[in-house]
Write a protein that holds these residues in place. Structure first.
Motif: not given
Length: 458
Positions: A109, A113, A169, A173, A226
């Motif tokens: 993750a 990003c 990001a 997400f 997140a």
């Protein structure tokens, strides 16, 4: 490298079990990546023998076939001939089920990003390095308007990093990207920055707001987005469809922004600064021995893909200290050692095909900074050249640590074009010593490979 990509396409598809065995195929900078229905149908050893391939391996359930810098041509030929849907990204296995939280998923993750922004960070870093070269050469004055305007251009990628990370990001997400960018802008708004600089306590709803410096930061926004993802998803679920266009972004911003300023951004700032401090402490504690060992094992780190996990630290170190002393310099040494090992194999080998492949891999690594063809096509399969690279890394890395060479900006791929990133500290001595370390590493690698490599042993 094969010129007939149609023939390569036929051979590859046949040996992976045929068109019907392929769920999807994507590619990265050097490899074709197949997601297949039946792994047992793959003839891995035969794939490695196809002209134009430099190796093949399994990465979990994904078959990776190493082609090199012409992978896009091979990929286009396969997709056109067999009517496969062309994909633009290879960040994840398209057929893999959703995974539970793991350390690997967490690192994926973070990497997801950061990876998209690397080109702009390289561009800004190279521009700053070029300005230093021009100022040292007397072409531009640091007090001149031209220098300062171009310096602004070089700074934007770093100063507005929260906004940029807010975008990447949010995509990672699955959050509204413009909400992500707005949340990033909150951290660097001039009025917020002015309140911080004033030194007076800042509160929001009576709760203290941490007076942190967020330009050039990464973790605050990754953590914020997140948390924003499930919040936006929940709001989107409970709001009637007729009101979602207005209320979902509004409520998301109203809920997440206070959390960001009071809790999430400070936590992210602490995490980034402590991570950078921990690795810099390790660098100072181990000295030249740590650099030597890291440079020696760096090919193995690349082989396992662990090098992608270092990106958060690199950005944090550059933002916190203005330099990075460990990962990028040792990576640069390792890249050049791959070149030296391939040159040694090309000169010593009696196999004309192997000679051509070795010299091609050396050129690819030198010009493009792509060492995977050299690593997976030459040094790992032949083994002894890999040992030569590790010996060269040990020697070059030791000198690197002894002279405390650091990098002042992202150099991009580890090629000669990235060397200006080592200009800084008020002189050219850091750059000079980096060049010396590269030469020492390459010479050590070349000599070790010439001694260890036996042409008849493959």
């Amino acid at each position: 490298m094969a010129k007939n990509y149609d023939a390569l396409a036929d051979s590859v598809v046949e040996l992976v079990g045929g068109k019907d065995n392929v769920r999807s195929v994507v590619h990265c900078i050097t490899r074709l990546r197949f997601n297949l229905k039946d792994k047992s149908a793959v003839e891995l050893d035969e794939i490695k023998k196809i002209p134009g391939t430099m190796g093949a391996q399994w990465a979990g359930d994904q078959l990776q076939i190493i082609i090199g810098q012409d992978v896009d041509k091979a990929y286009d030929a396969i997709c056109k001939k067999y009517a496969f849907q062309q994909q633009k990204t290879v960040n994840e296995n398209l057929d893999a089920p959703k995974k539970k939280f793991t350390v690997g998923a967490f690192m994926d993750a973070i990497t997801g990003c950061i990876a998209p922004i690397i080109p702009v960070m390289i561009a800004c870093g190279m521009l700053k390095a070029l300005l230093q070269v021009l100022s040292y050469a007397g072409v531009l004055s640091v007090d001149g308007s031209t220098y300062n305007v171009l310096s602004v251009v070089g700074d934007v990628g770093f100063y507005f990093l929260p906004v940029i990370i807010g975008y990447t990001a949010a995509k990672k997400f699955n959050v509204n990207v413009f909400i992500g960018m707005a949340l990033g802008a909150c951290l660097i708004h001039p009025n917020f920055t002015a309140m911080i600089n004033a030194g007076d306590p800042i509160t929001l709803f009576g709760l203290p707001v941490y007076s942190g410096y967020y330009p050039s930061s990464i973790f605050p926004m990754i953590l914020t987005i997140a948390v924003a993802a499930p919040i936006e998803k929940f709001i989107n679920k409970v709001i009637p469809s007729s009101l979602r266009y207005v209320l979902v972004p509004t409520l998301t911003l109203m809920v997440v922004a206070p959390l960001e300023l009071i809790v999430l951004a400070p936590l992210g700032a602490y995490a980034g600064s402590y991570l950078a401090a921990a690795i810099v402490w390790l660098y100072n504690a181990t000295g030249f021995i740590g650099c030597a060992i890291l440079a020696a094992i760096y090919p193995l780190i690349i082989m396992t893909g662990m090098h992608t996990a270092t990106s958060p630290y690199i950005f944090s170190a550059l933002a916190t200290y203005g330099y990075e002393p460990l990962i990028l310099p040792t990576m640069h040494i390792s890249n050049y050692n791959q070149i030296a090992a391939c040159l040694a194999v090309g000169l010593k080998s009696k196999d004309s095909t192997l000679k051509q492949s070795a010299f091609s891999c050396a050129l690819t690594a030198l010009i493009g900074g792509v060492t995977e063809p050299a690593l997976f096509g030459i040094t790992i399969p032949l083994k002894t050249p890999l040992y030569g690279c590790m010996i060269g890394g040990l020697v070059g890395g030791a000198v690197l640590g002894l002279k405390k060479v650091v990098v002042y900006s992202l150099p991009g791929a580890g090629t000669i074009f990235g060397l200006p990133a080592y200009i800084g500290g008020g002189s050219l001595s850091n750059l000079m010593w980096m060049g010396i370390c590269i030469v020492i590493g390459m010479v050590s690698t070349f000599v070790a490979t010439m001694v260890l490599y036996k042409p008849e042993q493959k």
